[in-house]
Design a protein around this motif. Structure first.
Motif, short mmCIF file in Angstrom:
data_model
loop_
_atom_site.label_atom_id
_atom_site.label_comp_id
_atom_site.label_asym_id
_atom_site.label_seq_id
_atom_site.Cartn_x
_atom_site.Cartn_y
_atom_site.Cartn_z
N SER A 375 43.58 54.95 11.24
CA SER A 375 42.54 54.49 12.16
C SER A 375 41.72 53.38 11.52
O SER A 375 41.39 52.37 12.15
N CYS A 376 41.39 53.58 10.24
CA CYS A 376 40.61 52.59 9.50
C CYS A 376 41.28 51.23 9.51
O CYS A 376 40.67 50.22 9.84
N TRP A 377 42.57 51.22 9.17
CA TRP A 377 43.23 49.94 8.98
C TRP A 377 43.71 49.29 10.27
O TRP A 377 43.82 48.07 10.34
N VAL A 378 43.94 50.07 11.30
CA VAL A 378 44.22 49.47 12.61
C VAL A 378 42.97 48.73 13.09
O VAL A 378 43.04 47.59 13.57
N LEU A 379 41.80 49.37 12.95
CA LEU A 379 40.55 48.73 13.34
C LEU A 379 40.26 47.50 12.48
O LEU A 379 39.81 46.47 12.98
N ALA A 380 40.50 47.62 11.16
CA ALA A 380 40.27 46.48 10.27
C ALA A 380 41.14 45.30 10.68
O ALA A 380 40.68 44.15 10.70
N PHE A 381 42.39 45.58 11.02
CA PHE A 381 43.31 44.53 11.46
C PHE A 381 42.80 43.85 12.73
O PHE A 381 42.77 42.62 12.82
N LEU A 382 42.38 44.65 13.70
CA LEU A 382 41.92 44.10 14.98
C LEU A 382 40.66 43.25 14.80
O LEU A 382 40.54 42.16 15.37
N VAL A 383 39.72 43.74 13.98
CA VAL A 383 38.49 42.99 13.76
C VAL A 383 38.78 41.67 13.05
O VAL A 383 38.28 40.61 13.44
N LEU A 384 39.61 41.71 12.00
CA LEU A 384 39.94 40.50 11.25
C LEU A 384 40.72 39.50 12.09
O LEU A 384 40.54 38.29 11.98
N GLN A 385 41.60 40.03 12.94
CA GLN A 385 42.48 39.15 13.72
C GLN A 385 41.76 38.47 14.88
O GLN A 385 42.07 37.34 15.23
#
Length: 435
Positions: A375-385
């Motif tokens: 969950s952490c890294w899916v959200l991190a990916f979406l925010v960064l992208q």
């Protein structure tokens, strides 16, 4: 009552967090290396062709998408030998695998070796390791060539691998395997006590493991238990707000903020400054978390981040309106940025991982930690992208205000949902969750 020693569990805790240092080098690698691999100067750029704007975006964010398993050493070897954007992307994806592995397994390991008095301090070392890894890259990267930095980063996972071979397996692992005598020896080593001295903790630990092993470790059984569902809501919620706090955007934006305010600091120096503040703030958490508790620190962190985003947005709003006051408040975004990083690192940067390591029964820790880390890294990916697109759509000021609103919601969530676990044994936490 036998007193024992705390030094061994802290030594093991620091050793396992060398993996967090390696994690931090991966996360922050693009800051000093971005200008290198995008340069048209073939004497410093190892790539045959510089990446396109879209490829640059993927180089920054692909690490978050890949954060599900482990292979740091291979990734640095790929970066040492790369000549193409494709190989660079593959290395970043593999680093993401390593980050996911570390964040999942390390939280479990720390939660199982730490005594209840020091579980918060040991659990919060992960954030300290991450920011130290980032500072390591920030401090070295701008002053050495591309290949020298890769060698410097490769040294960390190699050192971790060699040293960690001599660290003990957790008592919980041995209990699950039915190896009681080995579990006692592990606990003796970690607590610095005799077999009699660890007997009470061993009995409680065995009871907790046996209770948890009544159900198989799968998603269905995880969701069947009221206590597990409550733990999952708390942990996924904290990790969600950690990412929606805007920390990655703030770190990405730091050089722009320094530049827009007319600061004389070079981008390299300003990044080192932010990294140093992060390291010092993260170093405070292990000292205070077992004294003040998890919940009060999280509440203070959320409130502080909300305030920082509000003032950051205010500065950019006055800049958007071209008001004369902009020049006189040039200090405001720098102060807000440093304040944000400080309160984030003390609270929401560290404590969600502490909570994750102590909220689930032994047999459910791996699957729960995997869900939370994913969950952490899916959200991190979406925010960064997608943050650049959002910034263009609503403006810099609203971007910060939106993150500020998320931090306000995080405050309410923490106040109403998060359970305080300071000073509680793992079995006591489970008893309270399942009432």
């Amino acid at each position: 009552m036998e007193k024992g020693s705390t030094s061994r569990q802290f030594f093991v805790g620091v050793t396992v967090n060398l993996a967090s240092v390696a994690l931090g080098t991966c996360l922050c690698w693009t800051s000093p290396m971005g200008p290198v691999y995008t340069s048209n100067d073939t004497s410093i750029n190892p790539l045959n062709v510089p990446p396109t704007t879209m490829e640059e975006s993927w180089i920054g964010s692909l690490i978050a998408l890949g954060a599900l398993a482990a292979l740091f050493i291979l990734s640095w070897i790929l970066l040492l030998t790369t000549k193409t954007v494709g190989q660079l992307l593959a290395a970043r994806l593999i680093q993401g695998f390593g980050i996911g592995f570390v964040m999942t397994v390390q939280t479990m390991y720390i939660g199982e070796i730490a005594s209840k008095e020091y579980r918060g301090a040991l659990g919060s070392l992960m954030q300290l390791g991450i920011v130290f890894g980032g500072l390591y890259v920030y401090a070295i990267g701008p002053y050495v060539n591309y290949h020298a930095l890769q060698w410097a980063c490769l040294a960390i996972p190699i050192t971790f691998t060699v040293i960690f071979l001599f660290m003990p397996e957790t008592p919980t692992f041995f209990i699950i395997k039915g190896r009681q005598s080995d579990a006692i020896k592990s606990l003796q080593f970690l607590r610095g006590m005799s077999a009699d001295g660890v007997q009470d903790e061993m009995t409680e630990m065995t009871k907790s493991v046996e209770e948890s092993m009544k159900n198989k470790a799968n998603l269905i059984n995880l969701l069947k238990s009221k206590g597990n569902v409550k733990s999952l809501i708390i942990c996924v919620g904290l990790i969600t707000f950690q990412q929606l706090s805007g920390i990655n955007v703030i770190l990405f934006y730091s050089q722009t903020i320094f530049a827009k305010t007319g600061s004389s600091l070079t981008p390299a120096i300003s990044t080192i400054l932010v990294g140093s503040v992060s390291f010092l703030a993260s170093g405070a958490t292990p000292i205070i978390v077992d004294r003040l508790g998890r919940k009060p620190i999280l509440l203070a962190s959320a409130a502080g981040m909300c305030l920082a985003h509000g003032t950051m947005g205010l500065y950019f709003y006055t800049d958007y309106l071209k008001l004369d006051v902009v020049d006189s408040i040039g200090w405001l975004p720098i102060f807000s940025l440093i304040f944000f990083v400080t309160v984030y690192c003390v609270g929401f940067g560290s404590i969600p991982w502490v909570v994750l390591g102590e909220m689930f029964p032994a047999n459910m820790k791996s699957i729960a930690a995997s869900i939370v880390a994913s969950s952490c890294w899916v959200l991190a990916f979406l925010v960064l992208q997608f943050f650049s697109t959002l910034e263009v759509a609503v403006g810099s000021h609203w971007l910060f205000w939106i993150f500020g609103i998320m931090c306000g919601v995080a405050f309410v969530f923490t106040l109403t949902t998060v359970m305080e676990t300071k000073g509680m044994s793992l079995q006591q936490i489970q008893d309270r969750l399942n009432k």
